[in-house]
Motif scaffolding. Structure first.
Motif, PDB file in Angstrom:
ATOM      1  N   MET A  50       0.711  -0.969  -0.044  1.00  0.00           N
ATOM      2  CA  MET A  50       0.159   0.041  -0.178  1.00  0.00           C
ATOM      3  C   MET A  50       0.910   1.168  -0.021  1.00  0.00           C
ATOM      4  SD  MET A  50      -2.898   1.763   0.119  1.00  0.00           S
ATOM      5  CE  MET A  50      -3.763   0.278  -0.108  1.00  0.00           C
ATOM      6  N   ARG A  51       0.603   1.899  -0.960  1.00  0.00           N
ATOM      7  CA  ARG A  51       1.568   3.189  -1.139  1.00  0.00           C
ATOM      8  C   ARG A  51       0.606   4.442  -1.498  1.00  0.00           C
ATOM      9  NH1 ARG A  51       5.065   4.747  -6.515  1.00  0.00           N
ATOM     10  NH2 ARG A  51       5.956   6.404  -5.787  1.00  0.00           N
ATOM     11  N   MET A  52       0.815   5.480  -0.401  1.00  0.00           N
ATOM     12  CA  MET A  52      -0.252   6.578  -0.272  1.00  0.00           C
ATOM     13  C   MET A  52       0.577   7.755  -0.967  1.00  0.00           C
ATOM     14  SD  MET A  52      -2.568   5.866   2.791  1.00  0.00           S
ATOM     15  CE  MET A  52      -3.291   4.227   2.874  1.00  0.00           C
ATOM     16  N   LEU A  53      -0.224   9.035  -1.337  1.00  0.00           N
ATOM     17  CA  LEU A  53       0.260   9.997  -1.588  1.00  0.00           C
ATOM     18  C   LEU A  53      -0.203  11.187  -0.598  1.00  0.00           C
ATOM     19  CD1 LEU A  53       2.074  12.057  -3.587  1.00  0.00           C
ATOM     20  CD2 LEU A  53      -0.260  12.215  -4.839  1.00  0.00           C
ATOM     21  N   VAL A  54       0.427  11.919  -0.128  1.00  0.00           N
ATOM     22  CA  VAL A  54       0.282  13.054   0.888  1.00  0.00           C
ATOM     23  C   VAL A  54       0.493  14.507   0.350  1.00  0.00           C
ATOM     24  CG1 VAL A  54       0.781  14.146   3.267  1.00  0.00           C
ATOM     25  CG2 VAL A  54       0.967  11.726   2.836  1.00  0.00           C
ATOM     26  N   THR A  55      -0.740  15.178   0.174  1.00  0.00           N
ATOM     27  CA  THR A  55      -0.573  16.363  -0.617  1.00  0.00           C
ATOM     28  C   THR A  55      -0.653  17.754   0.279  1.00  0.00           C
ATOM     29  OG1 THR A  55      -3.173  16.424  -0.613  1.00  0.00           O
ATOM     30  CG2 THR A  55      -2.018  15.440  -2.589  1.00  0.00           C
ATOM     31  N   ARG A  56      -0.563  17.591   1.533  1.00  0.00           N
ATOM     32  CA  ARG A  56      -0.630  18.835   2.332  1.00  0.00           C
ATOM     33  C   ARG A  56       0.819  19.594   2.341  1.00  0.00           C
ATOM     34  NH1 ARG A  56      -1.190  16.691   8.509  1.00  0.00           N
ATOM     35  NH2 ARG A  56      -2.130  18.653   8.756  1.00  0.00           N
ATOM     36  N   PRO A  57       0.894  20.726   2.868  1.00  0.00           N
ATOM     37  CA  PRO A  57       2.114  21.387   2.848  1.00  0.00           C
ATOM     38  C   PRO A  57       3.170  21.074   3.964  1.00  0.00           C
ATOM     39  CG  PRO A  57      -0.009  23.122   2.782  1.00  0.00           C
ATOM     40  CD  PRO A  57      -0.336  21.601   3.022  1.00  0.00           C
ATOM     41  N   GLU A  58       4.369  21.353   3.412  1.00  0.00           N
ATOM     42  CA  GLU A  58       5.386  21.126   4.442  1.00  0.00           C
ATOM     43  C   GLU A  58       5.227  22.378   5.521  1.00  0.00           C
ATOM     44  OE1 GLU A  58       6.790  18.604   4.752  1.00  0.00           O
ATOM     45  OE2 GLU A  58       7.991  18.191   3.151  1.00  0.00           O
ATOM     46  N   PRO A  59       5.524  21.836   6.782  1.00  0.00           N
ATOM     47  CA  PRO A  59       6.229  20.660   7.307  1.00  0.00           C
ATOM     48  C   PRO A  59       5.270  19.521   7.410  1.00  0.00           C
ATOM     49  CG  PRO A  59       6.311  22.371   9.276  1.00  0.00           C
ATOM     50  CD  PRO A  59       5.654  23.089   7.814  1.00  0.00           C
ATOM     51  N   ASP A  60       4.071  19.818   7.285  1.00  0.00           N
ATOM     52  CA  ASP A  60       2.986  19.023   7.900  1.00  0.00           C
ATOM     53  C   ASP A  60       3.132  17.615   7.037  1.00  0.00           C
ATOM     54  OD1 ASP A  60       2.124  20.728  10.104  1.00  0.00           O
ATOM     55  OD2 ASP A  60       1.138  21.745   8.179  1.00  0.00           O
ATOM     56  N   ALA A  61       3.476  17.686   5.789  1.00  0.00           N
ATOM     57  CA  ALA A  61       3.488  16.720   4.913  1.00  0.00           C
ATOM     58  C   ALA A  61       4.415  15.451   5.241  1.00  0.00           C
ATOM     59  CB  ALA A  61       3.965  16.910   3.293  1.00  0.00           C
ATOM     60  N   GLN A  62       5.646  15.875   5.792  1.00  0.00           N
ATOM     61  CA  GLN A  62       6.786  14.938   6.181  1.00  0.00           C
ATOM     62  C   GLN A  62       6.237  14.416   7.471  1.00  0.00           C
ATOM     63  OE1 GLN A  62      10.604  16.718   6.396  1.00  0.00           O
ATOM     64  NE2 GLN A  62      11.548  15.136   7.303  1.00  0.00           N
ATOM     65  N   ALA A  63       5.607  15.057   8.363  1.00  0.00           N
ATOM     66  CA  ALA A  63       5.068  14.816   9.572  1.00  0.00           C
ATOM     67  C   ALA A  63       4.062  13.543   9.452  1.00  0.00           C
ATOM     68  CB  ALA A  63       4.605  15.790  10.538  1.00  0.00           C
TER      69      ALA A  63
END
Length: 243
Positions: free
Chosen positions: A1-14
Protein backbone atom coordinates in the motif's frame (compact mmCIF):
# COMPACT_ATOMS: atom_id res chain seq x y z
CA UNK A 1 0.00 0.00 0.00
CA UNK A 2 1.53 3.26 -1.17
CA UNK A 3 -0.18 6.58 -0.48
CA UNK A 4 0.29 10.18 -1.59
CA UNK A 5 0.24 13.03 0.94
CA UNK A 6 -0.71 16.39 -0.60
CA UNK A 7 -0.54 18.74 2.38
CA UNK A 8 2.06 21.53 2.68
CA UNK A 9 5.37 21.21 4.49
CA UNK A 10 6.35 20.78 7.27
CA UNK A 11 3.11 18.88 7.89
CA UNK A 12 3.54 16.61 4.86
CA UNK A 13 6.75 15.12 6.19
CA UNK A 14 5.25 14.70 9.67
CA UNK A 15 2.34 12.77 8.17
CA UNK A 16 4.70 10.69 6.05
CA UNK A 17 6.64 9.73 9.18
CA UNK A 18 3.49 8.81 11.08
CA UNK A 19 2.30 6.68 8.18
CA UNK A 20 5.69 4.95 8.10
CA UNK A 21 5.26 4.10 11.77
CA UNK A 22 2.02 2.36 10.74
CA UNK A 23 3.97 0.49 8.03
CA UNK A 24 2.33 2.48 5.25
CA UNK A 25 4.64 3.75 2.52
CA UNK A 26 3.89 7.30 1.41
CA UNK A 27 5.25 9.89 -0.98
CA UNK A 28 4.70 13.59 -0.45
CA UNK A 29 3.59 16.16 -3.01
CA UNK A 30 2.94 19.44 -1.20
CA UNK A 31 0.50 21.35 -3.39
CA UNK A 32 0.92 24.66 -1.56
CA UNK A 33 3.75 26.60 0.04
CA UNK A 34 3.26 29.02 2.92
CA UNK A 35 4.47 32.59 2.47
CA UNK A 36 4.42 35.07 5.35
CA UNK A 37 2.80 38.36 4.36
CA UNK A 38 4.09 41.82 5.14
CA UNK A 39 1.13 42.51 7.40
CA UNK A 40 0.49 45.53 9.61
CA UNK A 41 -0.57 44.09 12.95
CA UNK A 42 -2.86 46.12 15.22
CA UNK A 43 -1.70 46.90 18.78
CA UNK A 44 -2.15 43.75 20.90
CA UNK A 45 -3.46 45.64 23.94
CA UNK A 46 -6.70 46.27 22.08
CA UNK A 47 -7.66 42.59 22.09
CA UNK A 48 -9.14 40.30 24.70
CA UNK A 49 -8.29 37.01 22.95
CA UNK A 50 -6.66 35.40 19.93
CA UNK A 51 -8.38 33.00 17.51
CA UNK A 52 -6.36 30.48 15.51
CA UNK A 53 -7.75 28.37 12.70
CA UNK A 54 -4.35 27.05 11.57
CA UNK A 55 -0.86 26.38 12.85
CA UNK A 56 0.31 28.37 9.81
CA UNK A 57 -0.85 31.55 11.51
CA UNK A 58 1.44 30.80 14.45
CA UNK A 59 4.32 30.10 12.09
CA UNK A 60 3.72 33.38 10.29
CA UNK A 61 3.57 35.35 13.54
CA UNK A 62 6.79 33.65 14.62
CA UNK A 63 8.42 34.71 11.33
CA UNK A 64 7.27 38.26 12.04
CA UNK A 65 8.63 38.10 15.62
CA UNK A 66 5.14 39.04 16.81
CA UNK A 67 4.32 36.30 19.30
CA UNK A 68 5.63 37.86 22.53
CA UNK A 69 3.01 40.66 22.84
CA UNK A 70 0.22 38.09 22.45
CA UNK A 71 1.34 35.37 24.85
CA UNK A 72 -0.68 36.72 27.78
CA UNK A 73 -3.93 36.53 25.76
CA UNK A 74 -6.37 33.63 25.94
CA UNK A 75 -6.09 31.60 22.75
CA UNK A 76 -8.93 29.75 21.04
CA UNK A 77 -7.55 27.15 18.65
CA UNK A 78 -9.52 25.32 15.98
CA UNK A 79 -8.36 21.90 17.17
CA UNK A 80 -5.98 19.92 19.34
CA UNK A 81 -3.02 20.15 17.00
CA UNK A 82 -3.15 23.94 16.72
CA UNK A 83 -3.69 24.16 20.47
CA UNK A 84 -0.64 21.98 21.09
CA UNK A 85 1.46 24.18 18.80
CA UNK A 86 0.30 27.30 20.66
CA UNK A 87 1.26 25.78 24.02
CA UNK A 88 4.66 24.78 22.62
CA UNK A 89 5.21 28.41 21.65
CA UNK A 90 4.51 29.67 25.16
CA UNK A 91 0.77 30.41 25.25
CA UNK A 92 -0.57 29.28 28.62
CA UNK A 93 -4.32 29.85 28.34
CA UNK A 94 -5.34 27.75 25.33
CA UNK A 95 -8.76 26.30 24.52
CA UNK A 96 -9.10 23.71 21.75
CA UNK A 97 -12.26 23.55 19.66
CA UNK A 98 -13.44 20.45 17.81
CA UNK A 99 -11.60 20.87 14.53
CA UNK A 100 -14.00 23.05 12.52
CA UNK A 101 -14.52 26.78 12.16
CA UNK A 102 -18.06 26.40 13.51
CA UNK A 103 -16.76 24.72 16.65
CA UNK A 104 -14.15 27.49 17.02
CA UNK A 105 -16.87 30.14 16.81
CA UNK A 106 -18.93 28.25 19.40
CA UNK A 107 -15.98 27.98 21.80
CA UNK A 108 -15.33 31.72 21.59
CA UNK A 109 -19.02 32.58 21.97
CA UNK A 110 -19.31 30.42 25.09
CA UNK A 111 -16.24 32.06 26.65
CA UNK A 112 -17.61 35.57 25.97
CA UNK A 113 -14.28 37.48 25.83
CA UNK A 114 -14.67 41.02 27.12
CA UNK A 115 -13.26 42.70 24.03
CA UNK A 116 -12.38 42.22 20.36
CA UNK A 117 -10.79 38.97 19.19
CA UNK A 118 -7.62 39.07 17.08
CA UNK A 119 -7.75 36.56 14.24
CA UNK A 120 -4.45 36.17 12.33
CA UNK A 121 -5.45 34.17 9.28
CA UNK A 122 -4.59 33.10 5.77
CA UNK A 123 -5.32 35.21 2.71
CA UNK A 124 -7.62 32.49 1.37
CA UNK A 125 -10.24 31.77 4.02
CA UNK A 126 -12.55 28.75 3.91
CA UNK A 127 -14.97 30.43 6.33
CA UNK A 128 -15.76 33.79 7.92
CA UNK A 129 -15.20 33.76 11.69
CA UNK A 130 -16.11 37.44 12.03
CA UNK A 131 -19.44 36.84 10.29
CA UNK A 132 -20.14 33.81 12.48
CA UNK A 133 -19.58 35.73 15.72
CA UNK A 134 -21.16 39.07 14.80
CA UNK A 135 -24.72 37.93 15.66
CA UNK A 136 -23.45 37.00 19.12
CA UNK A 137 -22.20 40.52 19.75
CA UNK A 138 -18.51 39.68 19.41
CA UNK A 139 -16.08 41.64 17.24
CA UNK A 140 -13.38 39.77 15.33
CA UNK A 141 -10.53 41.64 13.65
CA UNK A 142 -9.20 39.46 10.85
CA UNK A 143 -5.66 40.15 9.63
CA UNK A 144 -4.16 38.03 6.83
CA UNK A 145 -0.64 37.10 7.93
CA UNK A 146 0.17 34.32 5.48
CA UNK A 147 -0.74 33.03 2.06
CA UNK A 148 -0.73 29.46 0.81
CA UNK A 149 0.63 29.67 -2.72
CA UNK A 150 -0.48 26.93 -5.11
CA UNK A 151 1.98 24.80 -7.04
CA UNK A 152 1.85 25.32 -10.78
CA UNK A 153 2.75 21.72 -11.63
CA UNK A 154 3.45 18.31 -10.16
CA UNK A 155 6.88 16.76 -9.83
CA UNK A 156 7.59 14.58 -12.86
CA UNK A 157 7.80 11.33 -10.88
CA UNK A 158 4.59 12.03 -8.94
CA UNK A 159 2.75 12.87 -12.16
CA UNK A 160 4.00 9.67 -13.78
CA UNK A 161 2.96 7.54 -10.82
CA UNK A 162 -0.50 9.10 -10.73
CA UNK A 163 -0.96 8.52 -14.46
CA UNK A 164 0.08 4.87 -14.15
CA UNK A 165 -2.07 4.17 -11.08
CA UNK A 166 0.76 3.40 -8.68
CA UNK A 167 -0.82 5.09 -5.66
CA UNK A 168 -3.23 3.14 -3.52
CA UNK A 169 -4.77 6.29 -2.05
CA UNK A 170 -4.38 10.09 -1.89
CA UNK A 171 -4.70 12.02 1.37
CA UNK A 172 -6.36 15.47 1.21
CA UNK A 173 -6.58 17.77 4.22
CA UNK A 174 -8.12 20.95 2.83
CA UNK A 175 -10.64 21.96 0.19
CA UNK A 176 -8.10 24.20 -1.53
CA UNK A 177 -5.59 21.36 -1.71
CA UNK A 178 -8.28 19.20 -3.31
CA UNK A 179 -9.03 21.97 -5.82
CA UNK A 180 -5.35 22.30 -6.72
CA UNK A 181 -5.03 18.55 -7.10
CA UNK A 182 -7.94 18.54 -9.53
CA UNK A 183 -6.38 21.38 -11.54
CA UNK A 184 -3.00 19.66 -11.79
CA UNK A 185 -3.88 15.98 -11.97
CA UNK A 186 -7.26 15.59 -13.64
CA UNK A 187 -5.80 15.53 -17.14
CA UNK A 188 -3.24 12.90 -16.08
CA UNK A 189 -5.84 10.38 -15.00
CA UNK A 190 -8.26 8.80 -17.44
CA UNK A 191 -11.95 9.33 -16.59
CA UNK A 192 -12.48 5.64 -15.87
CA UNK A 193 -9.47 5.62 -13.53
CA UNK A 194 -10.74 8.65 -11.64
CA UNK A 195 -13.57 6.51 -10.31
CA UNK A 196 -11.06 3.94 -9.03
CA UNK A 197 -8.50 6.15 -7.26
CA UNK A 198 -9.33 6.31 -3.52
CA UNK A 199 -9.15 9.63 -1.65
CA UNK A 200 -8.97 9.90 2.12
CA UNK A 201 -10.42 13.28 3.08
CA UNK A 202 -10.63 15.30 6.26
CA UNK A 203 -14.29 16.26 5.70
CA UNK A 204 -17.14 16.50 3.20
CA UNK A 205 -16.08 20.06 2.40
CA UNK A 206 -12.61 18.83 1.43
CA UNK A 207 -14.10 16.09 -0.75
CA UNK A 208 -16.50 18.33 -2.72
CA UNK A 209 -14.06 19.44 -5.47
CA UNK A 210 -12.94 15.85 -6.00
CA UNK A 211 -16.49 14.64 -6.48
CA UNK A 212 -17.16 17.48 -8.91
CA UNK A 213 -14.23 16.24 -11.02
CA UNK A 214 -15.54 12.65 -10.92
CA UNK A 215 -13.09 11.31 -8.37
CA UNK A 216 -15.91 9.39 -6.78
CA UNK A 217 -14.12 6.92 -4.49
CA UNK A 218 -13.94 9.13 -1.41
CA UNK A 219 -13.64 8.11 2.23
CA UNK A 220 -14.09 10.61 5.07
CA UNK A 221 -12.34 10.78 8.43
CA UNK A 222 -14.56 10.32 11.48
CA UNK A 223 -13.30 13.62 12.87
CA UNK A 224 -11.45 16.56 11.26
CA UNK A 225 -8.08 15.77 12.83
CA UNK A 226 -4.74 14.23 11.90
CA UNK A 227 -5.33 11.30 14.26
CA UNK A 228 -8.61 10.51 12.52
CA UNK A 229 -6.95 10.72 9.10
CA UNK A 230 -4.24 8.29 10.18
CA UNK A 231 -6.83 5.94 11.63
CA UNK A 232 -8.68 6.06 8.31
CA UNK A 233 -5.45 5.40 6.38
CA UNK A 234 -4.62 2.41 8.58
CA UNK A 235 -8.11 0.92 8.31
CA UNK A 236 -8.09 1.40 4.55
CA UNK A 237 -4.63 -0.13 4.15
CA UNK A 238 -5.60 -3.16 6.21
CA UNK A 239 -8.79 -3.62 4.21
CA UNK A 240 -6.89 -3.47 0.93
CA UNK A 241 -4.05 -5.76 1.99
CA UNK A 242 -6.11 -8.13 4.12
CA UNK A 243 -3.76 -7.72 7.07
Amino acid sequence: MRMLVTRPEPDAQATQERLAALEIEADIAPLMTRQTLDAHLPPPEGFAAVALSSTNALRALSDMVSLDPLRDKPVFAVGDRTAHEARQLGFADVTAADGTLDSLATAIALARPDGPVFYPAGRHLSGDLAHALAPRGLMVVTVPVYEMVARSDLDKDIASDLASGRFGAVLCYSRRTAEIFCDLASDLIAPADRRKLPFLCLSENVAAPLLAHHFSRVLLADHPSEDAMLALALAFAREQTGS
